[in-house]
Design a protein around this motif. Structure first.
Motif, PDB file in Angstrom:
ATOM      1  N   UNK A 289      -2.545  -4.028 -11.914  1.00  0.00           N
ATOM      2  CA  UNK A 289      -2.531  -2.585 -12.162  1.00  0.00           C
ATOM      3  C   UNK A 289      -1.477  -1.855 -11.332  1.00  0.00           C
ATOM      4  N   UNK A 290      -0.947  -0.825 -11.932  1.00  0.00           N
ATOM      5  CA  UNK A 290      -0.117   0.134 -11.191  1.00  0.00           C
ATOM      6  C   UNK A 290      -0.912   1.430 -11.086  1.00  0.00           C
ATOM      7  N   UNK A 291      -0.842   2.055  -9.927  1.00  0.00           N
ATOM      8  CA  UNK A 291      -1.503   3.332  -9.725  1.00  0.00           C
ATOM      9  C   UNK A 291      -0.456   4.435  -9.882  1.00  0.00           C
ATOM     10  N   UNK A 296       4.124  11.517  -7.741  1.00  0.00           N
ATOM     11  CA  UNK A 296       4.740  10.320  -7.170  1.00  0.00           C
ATOM     12  C   UNK A 296       5.665   9.658  -8.176  1.00  0.00           C
ATOM     13  N   UNK A 297       6.896   9.439  -7.773  1.00  0.00           N
ATOM     14  CA  UNK A 297       7.795   8.612  -8.556  1.00  0.00           C
ATOM     15  C   UNK A 297       8.317   9.301  -9.797  1.00  0.00           C
TER      16      UNK A 297
ATOM     17  N   UNK C 155       7.410  -1.504  10.505  1.00  0.00           N
ATOM     18  CA  UNK C 155       7.510  -0.415  11.473  1.00  0.00           C
ATOM     19  C   UNK C 155       6.175  -0.066  12.126  1.00  0.00           C
ATOM     20  N   UNK C 264       3.144  -0.990   7.421  1.00  0.00           N
ATOM     21  CA  UNK C 264       4.184  -0.219   6.740  1.00  0.00           C
ATOM     22  C   UNK C 264       5.567  -0.693   7.178  1.00  0.00           C
ATOM     23  N   UNK C 265       6.383  -0.987   6.195  1.00  0.00           N
ATOM     24  CA  UNK C 265       7.755  -1.380   6.474  1.00  0.00           C
ATOM     25  C   UNK C 265       8.728  -0.344   5.934  1.00  0.00           C
ATOM     26  N   UNK C 266       9.989  -0.655   6.052  1.00  0.00           N
ATOM     27  CA  UNK C 266      11.018   0.284   5.583  1.00  0.00           C
ATOM     28  C   UNK C 266      10.866   0.638   4.106  1.00  0.00           C
ATOM     29  N   UNK C 267      10.457  -0.337   3.305  1.00  0.00           N
ATOM     30  CA  UNK C 267      10.513  -0.162   1.846  1.00  0.00           C
ATOM     31  C   UNK C 267       9.153  -0.162   1.152  1.00  0.00           C
ATOM     32  N   UNK C 268       8.098  -0.256   1.919  1.00  0.00           N
ATOM     33  CA  UNK C 268       6.784  -0.282   1.296  1.00  0.00           C
ATOM     34  C   UNK C 268       5.721  -0.613   2.315  1.00  0.00           C
ATOM     35  N   UNK C 271      -2.004  -2.667   2.207  1.00  0.00           N
ATOM     36  CA  UNK C 271      -3.323  -2.250   2.677  1.00  0.00           C
ATOM     37  C   UNK C 271      -4.368  -3.252   2.216  1.00  0.00           C
ATOM     38  N   UNK C 283       1.966  -0.511  -1.360  1.00  0.00           N
ATOM     39  CA  UNK C 283       2.377   0.885  -1.519  1.00  0.00           C
ATOM     40  C   UNK C 283       3.900   0.996  -1.568  1.00  0.00           C
ATOM     41  N   UNK C 284       4.337   2.041  -2.228  1.00  0.00           N
ATOM     42  CA  UNK C 284       5.779   2.260  -2.313  1.00  0.00           C
ATOM     43  C   UNK C 284       6.050   3.728  -2.586  1.00  0.00           C
ATOM     44  N   UNK C 285       6.941   4.271  -1.801  1.00  0.00           N
ATOM     45  CA  UNK C 285       7.205   5.699  -1.851  1.00  0.00           C
ATOM     46  C   UNK C 285       7.795   6.138  -3.193  1.00  0.00           C
ATOM     47  N   UNK C 286       8.612   5.283  -3.778  1.00  0.00           N
ATOM     48  CA  UNK C 286       9.276   5.692  -5.019  1.00  0.00           C
ATOM     49  C   UNK C 286       8.448   5.387  -6.263  1.00  0.00           C
ATOM     50  N   UNK C 287       7.744   4.273  -6.231  1.00  0.00           N
ATOM     51  CA  UNK C 287       7.097   3.802  -7.462  1.00  0.00           C
ATOM     52  C   UNK C 287       5.581   3.894  -7.459  1.00  0.00           C
ATOM     53  N   UNK C 289       1.718   2.835  -6.018  1.00  0.00           N
ATOM     54  CA  UNK C 289       1.081   1.600  -5.563  1.00  0.00           C
ATOM     55  C   UNK C 289       0.904   0.586  -6.679  1.00  0.00           C
ATOM     56  N   UNK C 290       1.003  -0.648  -6.308  1.00  0.00           N
ATOM     57  CA  UNK C 290       0.598  -1.757  -7.177  1.00  0.00           C
ATOM     58  C   UNK C 290      -0.669  -2.365  -6.594  1.00  0.00           C
TER      59      UNK C 290
ATOM     60  N   UNK D 168      13.025   7.310   4.649  1.00  0.00           N
ATOM     61  CA  UNK D 168      14.486   7.202   4.746  1.00  0.00           C
ATOM     62  C   UNK D 168      15.044   8.523   5.306  1.00  0.00           C
ATOM     63  N   UNK D 222      11.622   6.362  13.919  1.00  0.00           N
ATOM     64  CA  UNK D 222      11.911   5.077  13.281  1.00  0.00           C
ATOM     65  C   UNK D 222      13.192   5.117  12.456  1.00  0.00           C
ATOM     66  N   UNK D 251       6.510   8.028   8.088  1.00  0.00           N
ATOM     67  CA  UNK D 251       7.214   6.810   7.640  1.00  0.00           C
ATOM     68  C   UNK D 251       6.241   5.750   7.120  1.00  0.00           C
ATOM     69  N   UNK D 253       5.387   4.300   4.425  1.00  0.00           N
ATOM     70  CA  UNK D 253       5.982   4.193   3.101  1.00  0.00           C
ATOM     71  C   UNK D 253       4.928   4.017   2.005  1.00  0.00           C
ATOM     72  N   UNK D 254       4.876   4.998   1.126  1.00  0.00           N
ATOM     73  CA  UNK D 254       3.930   4.940   0.019  1.00  0.00           C
ATOM     74  C   UNK D 254       2.724   5.833   0.227  1.00  0.00           C
TER      75      UNK D 254
END
Lengths: 396, 396, 396, 396
Positions: A289-291, A296-297, C155, C264-268, C271, C283-287, C289-290, D168, D222, D251, D253-254
């Protein structure tokens, strides 16, 4: 805007007023808030209205306002009465040249509904019906996803509207909301099916773009002494071959207002729940699943245009009414040829590209056809419940 | 225990073996794992069995083991074959004096089911059917709550079993699990209804203590080329006047194994979801919901007796099989008049009061009647689907 | 396998026995279940052991079994006693040639831990420590995702282990589990930090692949009369510059066993929550959560190899022990040069490619170094709590 | 009301306008929306304001409005500028006799905060600070529960405010919201700690009724090139001996805007999450959790008075601002001795008993002391971060 109905004790009137006020695009200038002039007056006073524009009947309001100079008189009416007043109020408003926003269901019965449709269509006036749940951004997103083909051909739809507030005979205790909703004279041929089942039907058809073609209904009155159905279990068939289930209930003890829908297609599915409306789940057999979340996005323009806050700042029920009222206001100005000034302050939402344009397809709102299908749904369900045949055609 | 079916590539055989092994009460001593003797042999070897007790057919196993001295020969058989073998294997085992644990559904068709019932009942032997989902502690708790009257008379039941794994024609790709489950010859008159719909039916009747009296079914084969139903929408009526909905599906793209149930009574409701099985929600219109959790607070003895870990240490699918196998073992020893020694190590669970006693009512497991109702459910659904009458009586 | 500790009233002994039994790879053949020979005997009887192999002390067991012929004597010991027995039992077993599986934490104190490390390493024998939570498939998946670089440089790490069972002075009521866990003589210098904080530390380092370099701890004894910490709030710094928080508590009234982690890392981000262990959120800021689920989609081989059921059939706590025991069994056979026959029945899990091979990197289990870091963590936390300096170096 | 700041591109200005408009109690009559007169003018036009009351500076607005006749001139100012303008705008408004509603944090630095306090207090005018999150009904309920003693003495508080939007260096891309929030000149000595950490601090103290007495902070930047902290991990100690953790981050992310709090007392705990604000969980070791929901059951008057919809109709972010503005309006009228007419239309919420009365203790809003503590929090955190001592006193 002038309001018909919505006195102090009413529930939905205050919701409409807040929805209309939220974006600063619409001003309440007059009202006939009750058939009881005293009540109407008290309501107008509480709302800080000019006493001279608080009326004792909707007829009085419409006829008086009609004679006020343009720019001063109300631009449209908002009808928030019990169902049995809908038809005559809407008809009178339209025949006197006023645009109409009206609470659902459309009318008391199918005959009125069929009579209202040509009145609306021939008038050339704007007409909105507040099937508000389709105003949520994630409902808009769901519709856009189905339309995009991302989940393929829709196969199965499950839509539910469980409530528990009528688990006991509360209409016998003087609860005003319960009283009219369980009274055939004010509510029509169905109880829960008309009150909430129609929302479920509207939501399912809105998201999927499909039409119900036949159904099989089992209605029940679980609470002794009640006059109208408080529970409905319905099998659905859609025009593309999809199958479905709709159930609504007012006796699901402990349920609040849990309208929810699941739509499964060949390549994925969608799940949405009104009580947590800012989340949409996109299911997929291969990838999980995608949330999808409000704000967002890379969402569809449809979702963006109905979102006011950054991600994580919950938006709710009142915003769904605000979305209908705001879109109605924009459509109104488009009629007038005036620009939508508030566009600039983000009231149209959306990306830079479309933030300064009113796009009817994106800034949509439910109208007369949604209302008519809602009435036909009530009719078909009641008819199906009364027959021993499995399937009853959905006819308008 | 000796196993019939459950070779290396099978899914459910390994589940049964793990469930039987978990509590140290049952030992796998022999098996006829496949009708192909080579496969049977390879499986026995992988399971570290004595090669002399790995058989090429269930007949061979039963006849050979029967002649072994008591204390050495297997005590009972576990039948985990596809459905079409169930009847003859169970019959043969019983007629040769062996108790039986068998996977569901009971048989390939109603005729076999009806024939098996007297065989079981006249034998005086124990018979368990692994409708495993009723083995979850929170399902036991739900049943105890309904029985206690805490939610009053049951009015509405919604039970769902959506899966998505047959969204495409995977049986055409050589997937073994899909192949036999979509083949009428090995699976019976229904596909998804038999495979998972029966679990839903069993769960609903187990928790509520009610019986389905009539139903209205709409079955579909959504995936072209498939031979049996992959989707079912069913309206239910129960013997106390309750109404309900059951739907099961294998084409809900993105759903895993989301068996769930909601039961609403006059004074409250219950919600449970197999995929998060350690949580039970008790809804209530006046007080809001209570979250009931495995191992937390003052649970029923029924729930306690089927819980192995302290609260917050998730228990899952394998424990449901273990609960059936352990209760079966206890019942077996009660027959023998031997004590259940493992009681002392907590395998009966429960409070101090009842930890050292086997109580049939608490340490229950599904049996022949559950199986017969399951077959009748399949039959009634298939019959209902074929008629234009709304309601079809649930008859055994 | 022979067991040291784990008598009838113990909690963790039964967990180990079930974990070891689940896959049919390990057989319990003997035990010294208690320092009280009567209790040991009663336990052995309840477990259906040969009375001649139920011992009154671990020394007796080890020395006696050592003299049994190969193939008959136990292959390894499982040590499940309170902490103060760990060192001497492990040492004695190893010095007499037995491999060891042991419950955590490693020892009563740092001195013992440091002494045990060379004993283990010089012996050439296998040693596993049941930091079981890293045995969950979704923890394996999380580790694989971090390693893949998908979320970039880590991070921030937040790891929590709240429980509520010691909210009152239950150790004064005769509760055996509480009694030894709050007694410095049997438990060591820390209470909750040793019992559950070490699990949190181990989980954080396992998933991120990072090492804690310094920390700042605030320990509390909230319940009057208690001797050891029941709450810990700790700031963390990691060797790559990441920062973090670890808190564990036994006085979070109403919490069960809610170990959870966010990375949490730079790109996602990731949890995970132990109480619903089959779900991992990416988690992902742009897309957005999956949702990653056990058994769904294209998971890492690490996750697949530790999954027994199809998606949606919940796996839980007991499987984490089973994963350690099964991997230990495989490692043992790899030593012996014997094949892992059970591989064929899916006990290694995984795709076709790797289902028939034991791959140490994939079939991993925690060992002596995890244990040593756990002890160093306890030590550093206690030291930090006693100083007014902000940061205390994490030293072994 | 007149607005200072909040031009077209601003985020928070529109939120304040919507919050103020929602209940029909407050009318926006004038504004100085930007220090750039062109922008101010364009904003006023978009908001349908009388052009003569759209000003080029707040000084101009205040001085001009001051001279308008009572009843026509604005009643109060709403200050929604970046932080560095707060002090002078508030001071100027107050010194010219206008009540003030202001966005948080109070000022750019502690010196300004200390200077503002006596100005506010000596003026006799009303002052509200929009720490809006304490306006949620379930936050009011949580505070009422703690106050009632239901969870006993508070022991542990965990409050978090994770966001991911600054993962970012977006301030380098021209994002206006990011730009001023990461600029010390406009934002103050702290970044995330001032922007969101103060909300967490305010929420924790509001719900528990406790005061932070000392803390230990670890701040990080960060993202390379950033000037202010984007992550904070902080240990807390409270005046009753409770311990706690506060962490805020930009930071993660997500993460969207996941402000949440957990409070554990001797006899139970409370859990609340801003992103699903209508739910409050009351945990309890003996009885399990109760789910408390907006609009369901017998809630405190504090919660009821801040709820507009029936249960299950989600309320969100905009209502929190509306609650502050409405309560502020009520307090204002109480000053004037005029009745709150809107009380009658349910704008005060609550039971029949208190629906027609303004009760300051119930219709509360954050004020100067909340603001001052917020500034002291920022100061203490920055100081703690700079020292090697573990604990830094929280001093005002």
């Amino acid at each position: 805007m002038g309001m018909i109905g919505g006195s102090l004790e009413a529930f939905i009137g205050a919701v409409h007023r807040r929805g209309a006020a939220l974006d600063g695009e619409i001003e309440l200038v007059c009202g006939a808030f009750s058939s009881n002039p005293e009540k109407s007056k008290a309501t107008g006073e509480a709302l800080y209205l000019d006493p001279s524009r608080v009326y004792g009947s909707f007829q009085e309001m419409i006829l008086t306002e009609k004679n006020l100079p343009e720019g001063e008189r109300m631009d449209f009416v908002s009808i928030v009465t019990p169902n049995h007043v809908h038809f005559e109020a809407a008809k009178f408003a339209i025949e006197n040249g006023f645009h109409v926003v009206m609470d659902k269901p459309l009318t008391l019965n199918m005959e009125e509904a069929k009579a209202l449709k040509p009145i609306v269509e021939n008038s050339g006036l704007l007409f909105a019906l507040t099937h508000n749940y389709t105003g949520y951004p994630m409902v808009k997103e769901a519709r856009a996803i189905v339309k995009s083909g991302a989940i393929g051909k829709v196969r199965k739809v499950i839509v539910e509207y469980p409530q528990g507030w009528l688990s006991q005979l509360v209409e016998a205790t003087g609860q005003k909301q319960a009283a009219w909703r369980t009274d055939p004279a004010r509510c029509g041929a169905a109880g829960g099916v008309g009150d909430i089942g129609t929302h479920a039907e509207n939501l399912a058809e809105y998201i999927t773009g499909l039409k119900i073609t036949e159904l099989c209904a089992d209605l029940t009155i679980f609470v002794e002494g009640r006059q109208l159905d408080d529970d409905a279990n319905i099998l659905l068939r859609f025009d593309n071959g999809a199958k479905g289930i709709l159930h609504n209930s007012q006796i699901c003890n402990g349920e609040e207002n849990d309208l929810n829908i699941r739509v499964y297609g060949e390549f994925g599915g969608l799940k949405w729940r009104q009580m947590e409306p800012n989340t949409l789940e996109l299911t997929n057999q291969e990838n999980g699943s995608r949330i999808i979340r409000t704000g967002v996005g890379n969402l569809s323009k449809h979702a963006q245009a109905h979102t006011r806050q950054p991600a994580g700042h919950p938006e709710g029920y009142v915003e769904t009414f605000a979305n209908i009222y705001r879109n109605f206001a924009f459509a109104l100005r488009a009629r007038w040829g005036t620009e939508n000034r508030a566009v600039a302050v983000g009231n149209l939402g959306g990306t830079q590209d479309n933030a300064d344009a009113y796009i009817p397809e994106i800034h949509d709102f439910p109208g007369i056809d949604d209302g008519l299908r809602g009435m036909a749904f009530i009719n078909t369900v009641v008819k199906s419940n009364a027959t021993e045949n499995k399937w009853t055609k959905f006819e308008i």
